[in-house]
Design an enzyme around this catalytic site. Structure first.
Site, PDB file in Angstrom:
ATOM      1  N   ASP A  92       0.850  -1.169   0.000  1.00 38.96           N
ATOM      2  CA  ASP A  92       0.000   0.000   0.000  1.00 38.96           C
ATOM      3  C   ASP A  92       0.896   1.232   0.000  1.00 38.96           C
ATOM      4  O   ASP A  92       2.064   1.161   0.368  1.00 38.96           O
ATOM      5  CB  ASP A  92      -0.939  -0.011   1.221  1.00 38.96           C
ATOM      6  CG  ASP A  92      -2.133   0.926   1.017  1.00 38.96           C
ATOM      7  OD1 ASP A  92      -2.929   1.060   1.937  1.00 38.96           O
ATOM      8  OD2 ASP A  92      -2.243   1.524  -0.083  1.00 38.96           O
ATOM      9  N   PHE A  96      -3.197   6.078   3.464  1.00 35.30           N
ATOM     10  CA  PHE A  96      -4.225   5.595   4.400  1.00 35.30           C
ATOM     11  C   PHE A  96      -3.649   5.461   5.809  1.00 35.30           C
ATOM     12  O   PHE A  96      -4.255   5.870   6.796  1.00 35.30           O
ATOM     13  CB  PHE A  96      -4.737   4.239   3.933  1.00 35.30           C
ATOM     14  CG  PHE A  96      -5.818   3.651   4.783  1.00 35.30           C
ATOM     15  CD1 PHE A  96      -5.509   2.714   5.766  1.00 35.30           C
ATOM     16  CD2 PHE A  96      -7.138   4.032   4.619  1.00 35.30           C
ATOM     17  CE1 PHE A  96      -6.494   2.170   6.566  1.00 35.30           C
ATOM     18  CE2 PHE A  96      -8.144   3.482   5.416  1.00 35.30           C
ATOM     19  CZ  PHE A  96      -7.820   2.565   6.386  1.00 35.30           C
ATOM     20  N   GLN A 189     -11.751   6.433  -5.964  1.00 27.74           N
ATOM     21  CA  GLN A 189     -12.347   7.071  -4.799  1.00 27.74           C
ATOM     22  C   GLN A 189     -13.731   7.626  -5.188  1.00 27.74           C
ATOM     23  O   GLN A 189     -14.300   7.196  -6.188  1.00 27.74           O
ATOM     24  CB  GLN A 189     -11.430   8.184  -4.261  1.00 27.74           C
ATOM     25  CG  GLN A 189     -10.104   7.694  -3.692  1.00 27.74           C
ATOM     26  CD  GLN A 189     -10.240   6.913  -2.396  1.00 27.74           C
ATOM     27  OE1 GLN A 189     -11.277   6.958  -1.701  1.00 27.74           O
ATOM     28  NE2 GLN A 189      -9.201   6.151  -2.061  1.00 27.74           N
ATOM     29  N   ASP A 266      -7.851  -7.637   0.839  1.00 27.68           N
ATOM     30  CA  ASP A 266      -6.924  -7.721   1.968  1.00 27.68           C
ATOM     31  C   ASP A 266      -7.664  -7.246   3.210  1.00 27.68           C
ATOM     32  O   ASP A 266      -8.540  -6.357   3.115  1.00 27.68           O
ATOM     33  CB  ASP A 266      -5.699  -6.821   1.728  1.00 27.68           C
ATOM     34  CG  ASP A 266      -5.945  -5.444   2.296  1.00 27.68           C
ATOM     35  OD1 ASP A 266      -6.559  -4.615   1.590  1.00 27.68           O
ATOM     36  OD2 ASP A 266      -5.580  -5.200   3.475  1.00 27.68           O
ATOM     37  N   CYS A 304     -12.609 -28.069   9.236  1.00 25.62           N
ATOM     38  CA  CYS A 304     -11.371 -27.380   8.871  1.00 25.62           C
ATOM     39  C   CYS A 304     -10.183 -28.329   8.957  1.00 25.62           C
ATOM     40  O   CYS A 304     -10.047 -29.074   9.925  1.00 25.62           O
ATOM     41  CB  CYS A 304     -11.148 -26.191   9.806  1.00 25.62           C
ATOM     42  SG  CYS A 304      -9.665 -25.253   9.416  1.00 25.62           S
ATOM     43  N   CYS A 306      -6.939 -27.357   8.994  1.00 24.34           N
ATOM     44  CA  CYS A 306      -5.714 -26.611   9.330  1.00 24.34           C
ATOM     45  C   CYS A 306      -4.970 -27.288  10.485  1.00 24.34           C
ATOM     46  O   CYS A 306      -5.533 -28.123  11.212  1.00 24.34           O
ATOM     47  CB  CYS A 306      -6.068 -25.167   9.700  1.00 24.34           C
ATOM     48  SG  CYS A 306      -6.597 -24.948  11.410  1.00 24.34           S
ATOM     49  N   CYS A 309      -6.867 -27.075  13.842  1.00 21.64           N
ATOM     50  CA  CYS A 309      -8.064 -27.915  13.995  1.00 21.64           C
ATOM     51  C   CYS A 309      -7.725 -29.403  13.955  1.00 21.64           C
ATOM     52  O   CYS A 309      -8.446 -30.233  14.513  1.00 21.64           O
ATOM     53  CB  CYS A 309      -9.083 -27.571  12.917  1.00 21.64           C
ATOM     54  SG  CYS A 309      -9.782 -25.928  13.152  1.00 21.64           S
ATOM     55  N   HIS A 335      -5.240 -20.707  11.997  1.00 22.75           N
ATOM     56  CA  HIS A 335      -6.569 -21.206  11.614  1.00 22.75           C
ATOM     57  C   HIS A 335      -7.318 -20.178  10.754  1.00 22.75           C
ATOM     58  O   HIS A 335      -7.879 -20.489   9.710  1.00 22.75           O
ATOM     59  CB  HIS A 335      -7.413 -21.537  12.851  1.00 22.75           C
ATOM     60  CG  HIS A 335      -8.865 -21.657  12.510  1.00 22.75           C
ATOM     61  ND1 HIS A 335      -9.414 -22.759  11.881  1.00 22.75           N
ATOM     62  CD2 HIS A 335      -9.879 -20.753  12.634  1.00 22.75           C
ATOM     63  CE1 HIS A 335     -10.698 -22.565  11.660  1.00 22.75           C
ATOM     64  NE2 HIS A 335     -11.013 -21.338  12.093  1.00 22.75           N
TER      65      HIS A 335
HETATM   66  N1  LIG Z   1     -10.478   0.596   3.636  1.00 24.24           N
HETATM   67  C1  LIG Z   1      -9.289   0.986   3.069  1.00 24.24           C
HETATM   68  C2  LIG Z   1      -8.111   0.359   3.488  1.00 24.24           C
HETATM   69  C3  LIG Z   1      -6.907   0.733   2.952  1.00 24.24           C
HETATM   70  C4  LIG Z   1      -5.658   0.051   3.445  1.00 24.24           C
HETATM   71  S1  LIG Z   1      -5.441  -1.512   2.578  1.00 24.24           S
HETATM   72  C5  LIG Z   1      -4.075  -2.079   3.464  1.00 24.24           C
HETATM   73  N2  LIG Z   1      -2.909  -1.479   3.518  1.00 24.24           N
HETATM   74  C6  LIG Z   1      -2.110  -2.279   4.259  1.00 24.24           C
HETATM   75  C7  LIG Z   1      -2.834  -3.337   4.663  1.00 24.24           C
HETATM   76  N3  LIG Z   1      -4.045  -3.210   4.146  1.00 24.24           N
HETATM   77  C8  LIG Z   1      -6.832   1.737   1.943  1.00 24.24           C
HETATM   78  N4  LIG Z   1      -5.632   2.075   1.402  1.00 24.24           N
HETATM   79  C9  LIG Z   1      -5.596   3.044   0.476  1.00 24.24           C
HETATM   80  N5  LIG Z   1      -4.397   3.379  -0.076  1.00 24.24           N
HETATM   81  N6  LIG Z   1      -6.708   3.698   0.044  1.00 24.24           N
HETATM   82  C10 LIG Z   1      -7.928   3.410   0.534  1.00 24.24           C
HETATM   83  O1  LIG Z   1      -8.929   4.036   0.108  1.00 24.24           O
HETATM   84  C11 LIG Z   1      -8.037   2.376   1.529  1.00 24.24           C
HETATM   85  C12 LIG Z   1      -9.267   1.986   2.087  1.00 24.24           C
END
Ligand SMILES: Nc1cc(CSc2ncc[nH]2)c2nc(N)[nH]c(=O)c2c1
Length: 372
Positions: A92, A96, A189, A266, A304, A306, A309, A335
């Protein structure tokens, strides 16, 4: 192959079965990506993460630029070598995390200035710097620097925030170094507003990216609103590129979002809640610290396979958490990640078989059975 490859292998309604190809291997989609924030999926070795079926994990520009710094990770061979994970990594871009972790931050057209939550040192993150850091980390999937529009936001606030992110997306693309097997994803966005979401999709598609994330969701709007935004945003997105819904989610979120055409996910839920004693199972969730599990020799989930489990009962897991033993968070994390991968595997197979709705409906019904 330039950039990231994507093959759409099958569809069932709006649900998609695909394959992403990177320099460090392929990812079967729909895919769940475990979060490895500070170059580790907490409480798991990378071999353990791989054993759950995960094919890609997440890293964080924000955390790694502060500690140990991108320069240090690069000097030690890049993030794959550094953390002993030879499969794909997505990072990322940091915006954020700045907004959610650091204080004393100021946003400008140029970028974001903030103080480290670790030692208070000042840092400056621009689209160019974020892309450079992700390149130094040797990330296979780089994310544009964006501003995750807060929820709630007025339409005017969402429009202004989205347009800043679109200008940053252009700068991110200009700063990105193209390499075969490495790609750059744009982030849509626009808040909860159809016109803003449409403008964002059009702007990113016009710039051109290897994949498109849907940002600004899973920020407190609730599942119904999230699905409504997906319902009017996903149909506008190109079909020949992966879609990644950021920060999502619980099992019922994953099922509903796969149904609506999302390929990649994620979320910190399986790892973070695993460490607090919350287990995700086919019939809902279990808080292993609850006294009712103390005498129970059954596994968390009878269906499960894993390591947890297969070998440990709820009574033992309950004991580990009451005794604050580190094996507790390890076994519940293991798990949860295994269960999340089983859920994705089941959905991939159902889409390929053409019976996604039947399989998804059955799983959704079981999740509400409760009293696990
Ligand atoms: N809900 C959400 C979560 C994340 C983090 S995703 C993440 N980064 C590391 C772990 N997981 C987001 N990241 C960015 N860049 N923009 C977003 O709009 C946004 C929205």
């Amino acid at each position: 192959m330039t950039g990231i490859g994507f093959d759409l292998l099958a569809t069932d309604g709006r649900a998609r079965r695909g394959r992403v190809t990177t320099a460090h291997g392929t990812i079967e989609t729909p895919a769940f990506m475990p979060v490895g924030t500070a170059a580790t999926v907490k409480a798991m070795t990378t071999d353990a993460v791989a054993s759950t079926g995960a094919e890609i994990l997440l890293g964080n520009t924000y955390h790694l630029m502060l500690r140990p710094t991108a320069e240090r990770v690069a000097q030690l061979g890049g993030l794959h070598r550094f953390m002993n994970w030879d499969k794909p990594i997505l990072t990322d871009s940091g915006g954020f995390q700045v907004m959610s972790l650091s204080d004393l931050r100021t946003m400008s057209e140029e970028g974001v200035t903030f103080k480290s939550h670790l030692d208070g040192s000042r840092h400056h993150l621009t689209p160019e710097r974020s892309i450079q850091i992700q390149h130094m980390l040797d990330s296979n999937v780089t994310m544009c620097l964006d501003e995750c529009t807060p929820f709630p936001a007025t339409e005017a606030q969402a429009e202004s925030s989205m347009r800043l992110s679109m200008r940053w997306a252009r700068r991110s693309k200009d700063a990105f170094v193209e390499r075969p097997g490495y790609g750059l994803f744009g982030i849509v966005q626009g808040g909860i507003y159809p016109e803003q979401r449409a403008e964002s999709v059009a702007a990113l598609t016009d710039i051109g990216f290897d994949g498109y994330a849907i940002g600004g969701l899973a920020v407190g709007e609730g599942q119904e609103t999230m699905f409504r935004v997906l319902d009017f945003t996903e149909p506008l997105m190109v079909k020949d590129r992966p879609r990644y819904l950021m920060g999502v989610g619980r099992p019922s979120d994953l099922i509903g979002a796969v149904r609506r055409g999302v390929d990649m996910f994620d979320c910190v839920m399986p790892t973070r809640s695993g460490r607090t004693g919350q287990a995700f199972v086919r019939r809902g969730t279990i808080n292993i610290r609850n006294a009712r599990h103390a005498h129970d020799e059954r596994p968390l989930d009878a269906d499960c396979g894993c390591p947890t489990c297969r070998s440990y009962g709820r009574g033992y897991l309950h004991h580990l958490f009451k005794a604050d033993e580190m094996l507790g968070p390890m076994l519940l994390t293991w798990h949860n990640l295994h269960y999340y991968q089983d859920l994705m595997r089941t959905m991939r197979q159902a889409i390929a078989d053409g019976n996604f709705e039947e399989v998804a409906g059955t799983m959704e019904a079981r999740l509400t059975e409760g009293d696990v």
